[in-house]
Design a protein around this motif. Structure first.
Motif, short mmCIF file in Angstrom:
data_model
loop_
_atom_site.label_atom_id
_atom_site.label_comp_id
_atom_site.label_asym_id
_atom_site.label_seq_id
_atom_site.Cartn_x
_atom_site.Cartn_y
_atom_site.Cartn_z
N LEU A 202 0.59 -3.89 10.51
CA LEU A 202 -0.36 -3.18 11.64
C LEU A 202 0.61 -3.24 12.58
N LEU A 203 1.21 -2.67 13.24
CA LEU A 203 1.35 -2.10 14.87
C LEU A 203 1.42 -2.18 15.96
N GLY A 204 -0.07 -0.71 15.35
CA GLY A 204 -0.84 -0.46 16.66
C GLY A 204 -1.49 1.08 15.96
N VAL A 205 -2.18 0.87 16.65
CA VAL A 205 -3.56 2.32 16.66
C VAL A 205 -3.30 2.94 17.58
N GLU B 40 -13.25 -10.83 1.83
CA GLU B 40 -13.68 -11.15 2.98
C GLU B 40 -14.47 -9.87 3.83
N LEU B 41 -13.95 -9.14 4.20
CA LEU B 41 -13.86 -7.85 4.45
C LEU B 41 -15.01 -6.77 4.32
N ASN B 42 -14.67 -6.53 2.64
CA ASN B 42 -15.18 -5.75 1.75
C ASN B 42 -14.00 -4.22 1.42
N ARG C 194 -12.49 2.63 13.24
CA ARG C 194 -12.82 2.12 13.59
C ARG C 194 -13.24 0.59 12.58
N ALA C 195 -12.68 1.34 11.28
CA ALA C 195 -12.67 -0.45 10.75
C ALA C 195 -12.38 -0.69 10.64
N LEU C 196 -11.50 -0.18 9.97
CA LEU C 196 -10.00 -1.32 11.02
C LEU C 196 -9.50 -2.21 12.12
N LEU C 197 -10.48 -1.15 13.56
CA LEU C 197 -10.30 -2.24 14.94
C LEU C 197 -11.72 -3.47 14.47
N ALA C 198 -12.88 -2.45 13.66
CA ALA C 198 -13.45 -3.75 13.89
C ALA C 198 -13.02 -5.32 12.76
N HIS C 199 -11.72 -4.64 12.46
CA HIS C 199 -11.35 -6.04 11.62
C HIS C 199 -10.11 -6.79 11.80
N LEU C 200 -9.30 -6.45 13.10
CA LEU C 200 -8.63 -6.15 13.65
C LEU C 200 -8.54 -8.59 14.18
N PRO C 201 -9.58 -8.96 15.23
CA PRO C 201 -9.78 -10.12 15.11
C PRO C 201 -9.16 -11.10 14.68
N ASN D 231 18.68 -12.26 -11.61
CA ASN D 231 19.64 -11.37 -12.34
C ASN D 231 19.97 -10.34 -11.77
N CYS D 232 19.55 -8.72 -12.21
CA CYS D 232 20.27 -7.53 -11.31
C CYS D 232 19.27 -6.49 -10.41
N HIS D 233 17.30 -7.60 -10.30
CA HIS D 233 16.96 -6.83 -8.92
C HIS D 233 16.90 -7.35 -7.93
N ALA D 234 16.48 -7.15 -6.75
CA ALA D 234 15.83 -7.94 -5.72
C ALA D 234 14.53 -6.69 -5.35
N LEU D 235 13.14 -7.56 -4.78
CA LEU D 235 12.12 -7.35 -5.10
C LEU D 235 11.47 -6.86 -3.60
N GLN D 236 11.07 -5.92 -3.60
CA GLN D 236 10.05 -5.91 -2.13
C GLN D 236 8.47 -6.09 -2.46
N ALA D 237 7.77 -6.32 -2.14
CA ALA D 237 5.85 -6.53 -1.76
C ALA D 237 5.17 -6.48 -0.49
N ASP D 238 4.25 -5.49 -1.05
CA ASP D 238 3.76 -5.73 0.82
C ASP D 238 1.80 -4.91 0.05
N HIS D 239 0.90 -5.80 0.74
CA HIS D 239 -0.07 -5.30 0.49
C HIS D 239 -0.38 -3.68 1.32
N GLU D 240 -1.29 -2.86 0.92
CA GLU D 240 -1.30 -1.69 2.34
C GLU D 240 -2.96 -2.00 2.33
N LEU D 241 -3.57 -2.41 3.50
CA LEU D 241 -4.75 -2.56 4.94
C LEU D 241 -5.48 -1.34 4.53
N HIS D 242 -6.33 -0.52 4.66
CA HIS D 242 -7.09 0.62 4.96
C HIS D 242 -8.35 -0.13 5.68
#
Length: 340
Positions: free
Chosen positions: A187-190, A277-279, A163-170, A329-340
């Motif tokens: 996020l690609l689907g619920v 902003e989304l708290n 419910r929270a995710l859908l409220a913030h979806l727009p 040099n010796c590493h590449a790195l990937q990063a992302d946040h997780e939105l709950h």
């Protein structure tokens, strides 16, 4: 906080044979393509085969998702999603279960805007191969799955989280349109799944941050605290892949300079301001390392892995000569946040 809804609509699955494909998928694995793919190493991942306790559940998920995505293929959205698209609830009735698709048109448009073809999305999540399960170090009681190609991540969610995710979806969609190189998880689907007259189970689909995974050697979930943030590493030589935490990362250094540093800091400011902003307080910085080959090292080298998402032209986009995060040099790195 109730998710907006104009009222559910119930439809029959557009492809009745999708369910039968699940039942026969194990017998259709004799093709050359399957055999070649099945030989690829999947360290720490376990196929959910017919003997697995979650096999029936994942088969229903695959058949339901195949049918749901077919609807978006047959009826593509011609423009940006409307308010009704964000609140649509579609229920498809299959044999023995029903699958709900929440805000389907809005997510379909988001996938399109991210450059993801619906046919590819359907092929990854449908019954062409078994879902994969892995050992999670998360304290939640959620179940975690990967599509057979490890491109998409599925996670069960509680109803209030959905419910929270859908409220913030727009606003989430708007943020990704403004900042297509954002570090937020895609996020690609619920969806919801109900067997017979049982209780609905909800799950979300995300683009996997750790894709492609062939050269990743270390994975971390960083939250910026030390309480309960240690995971016992797997024994040397073990095929199990664990996502490590903050205390496991101690003693390691990521060095960024110049445009990479300024871009990363600015983008993290934009993303964290959006979460504020989304708290939303619960977040993670997901980090993956892979060792570079000899010819990939050095300041003049540009042959390194990139993040899975597509980066568009933007004043804040990272330099084109290197991935968003890399110490050169010796590493590449990937990063992302997780939105709950």
């Amino acid at each position: 906080m109730a998710a907006p809804s104009p009222g559910p609509r119930e439809v029959l699955a557009p492809s009745p044979e999708a369910g039968r494909r699940v039942a026969t998928s194990s017998s259709s694995r004799g093709g050359l393509l399957w055999r070649l793919r099945d030989k690829q190493p999947r360290l720490g991942l376990f196929e959910i085969d017919p003997g697995h306790e979650l096999h029936r559940l994942t088969c229903m998920m695959q058949a339901g998702l195949w049918a749901a995505i077919q609807v978006s293929i047959d009826h593509p959205l011609l423009g940006p999603p409307t308010e009704e698209d964000f609140s649509e609830v579609m229920t498809q009735v299959q044999e023995g279960f029903e699958l709900g698709t929440l805000a389907g048109p809005a997510f379909a448009w988001l996938r399109h805007s991210l450059g993801l073809a619906e046919k590819d999305y359907q092929a990854s999540l449908g019954p062409d191969g078994p879902y994969l399960q892995f050992l999670s170090t998360s304290k939640s009681k959620a179940s975690f799955f990967l599509s057979h190609d490890q491109r998409f991540f599925l996670k069960t969610q509680r109803r209030k989280e959905v419910r929270a995710l859908l409220a913030h979806l727009p606003r989430y969609v708007q943020h990704l349109q403004r900042h297509p190189h954002s570090l937020l998880a895609r996020l690609l689907g619920v969806h919801s799944l109900r067997v017979a007259r049982g209780k609905k189970k909800y799950f979300v689909i995300m683009q996997s941050v750790f894709y492609p995974a062939s050269r990743i050697s270390e994975r971390y979930d960083i939250k910026g605290c030390e309480v309960s943030r240690w995971v016992d590493p797997a024994p040397e030589g073990s095929p199990i892949i664990l996502v490590l935490k903050d205390l496991n990362f101690q003693g390691k250094t990521i060095y960024l300079a110049g445009p990479q540093r300024s871009w990363l800091l600015r983008q993290m400011e934009l993303d964290t301001a959006f979460l504020r902003e989304l708290n939303v307080l619960d977040y993670s910085l997901l980090v993956a390392f892979h060792c570079l080959h000899k010819d990939e090292r050095g300041p003049g080298s540009s042959l390194v892995l990139r993040t899975a998402r597509t980066l568009r032209s933007s004043p804040l986009a990272p330099p084109s000569c290197c991935p968003p995060l890399c110490n050169g040099n010796c590493h590449a790195l990937q990063a992302d946040h997780e939105l709950h």
